[in-house]
Design an enzyme around this catalytic site. Sequence first.
Site, PDB file in Angstrom:
ATOM      1  N   ALA A 191       0.820  -1.213   0.000  1.00  8.57           N
ATOM      2  CA  ALA A 191       0.000   0.000   0.000  1.00  8.57           C
ATOM      3  C   ALA A 191       0.857   1.268   0.000  1.00  8.57           C
ATOM      4  CB  ALA A 191      -0.939  -0.015   1.196  1.00  8.57           C
ATOM      5  N   HIS A 192       0.163   2.405   0.002  1.00  8.82           N
ATOM      6  CA  HIS A 192       0.814   3.710  -0.106  1.00  8.82           C
ATOM      7  C   HIS A 192       1.744   3.991   1.064  1.00  8.82           C
ATOM      8  CE1 HIS A 192      -1.775   5.526   3.022  1.00  8.82           C
ATOM      9  NE2 HIS A 192      -2.697   4.710   2.529  1.00  8.82           N
TER      10      HIS A 192
END
Length: 352
Positions: free
Chosen positions: A243-244
């Site tokens: 994820a980010h």
Amino acid sequence: MSSPHTVRSLAAHVGGTLLGDGVDAAITGVNDLRSAGPGQVSFFHNTKYEADARASKASAILVGPKDAERFTFTRIVVDSPSNAFAKISELFAPPPIRDEPGVHPTAVVAPDAILGEGISVGPHAVISAGVRLGARVVIGANCFVGEQAVIGEGTRLYPLVTVRERCILGARVILHSGAVIGADGFGYDFDRATGRHVKIVHTGHVQIDDDAEIGANTTIDRGRFGRTHIGEGVKIDNLVMIAHNVSVGAHSIIVSQTGISGSTTLGRYVTLAGQVGLAGHLKLGDRSTITAQSGINKDVPAGAVLAGRHAIPIRESLKLEALVHRLPELVERLKALEEKVLTDGSNASPKS
């Protein structure tokens, strides 16, 4: 294979010691213990395959020093049978497929893209505006490289890879088919007034350092701001989701179907086994290991080995697992004790 090989020459090639007969037998290939036949070499590195090793028809088998005296077949004794087998396998591998330098006529390349010396761009690939490709980069068929992305020398994108805008890849990075680098992170705010989820803009990028390898259909999201960072030499399996704003330390290993939530940081040489799940905003220390199908919702100290649904120390997890397997037996014993107590109580003489 450029020249014929014997067991003796292969032992010399990997710096091994020979034991047993047949050291001058000709070798034409490699195979696993069960499938190997005369003229082939295999390797033994795990005791659960001992029966296969003893029954193998291989002309020679690579073994470690601790196993050298247990067998009578022809052995090549090396410190790491698996590593030595890999070196021998290279001698029998087919020649690598050559990537013809140049840009395929069907590729779309922006006029201002900078293309390094000796690059290869395959059919129907798209190289967007402002992209910089280093020397000897290989862009496979149907790949997409977004605006202002930078790809270092010797990096290879296999067919159907997507590298989104402004992402940065170092030298000698390998991206396997279906990998998506730089998609938006999964970020939304909830607007109570409208009852809708509102998309959060992700303005960051992904940076992948030198010698990293990313498996097929793995996704690495761009940072909400700043970067999502994959360190030098990191090896990521197929079907991994990152994820980010995650940071993965150098030389870490991440195995298939693992998911890492946003803003989590992994130290150097971390190992995440298959189907591990990490919550967001965590820190995993250097050389920590999380075993398969574990869930992590708290920080992990350096060097720790955690296991289980709630990720506890592996010795404790194994002890609990052993006790769970004994539950049926313990229940039966408890029932027998209850019956005995009730029987003894009903047979007791009443007090005068």
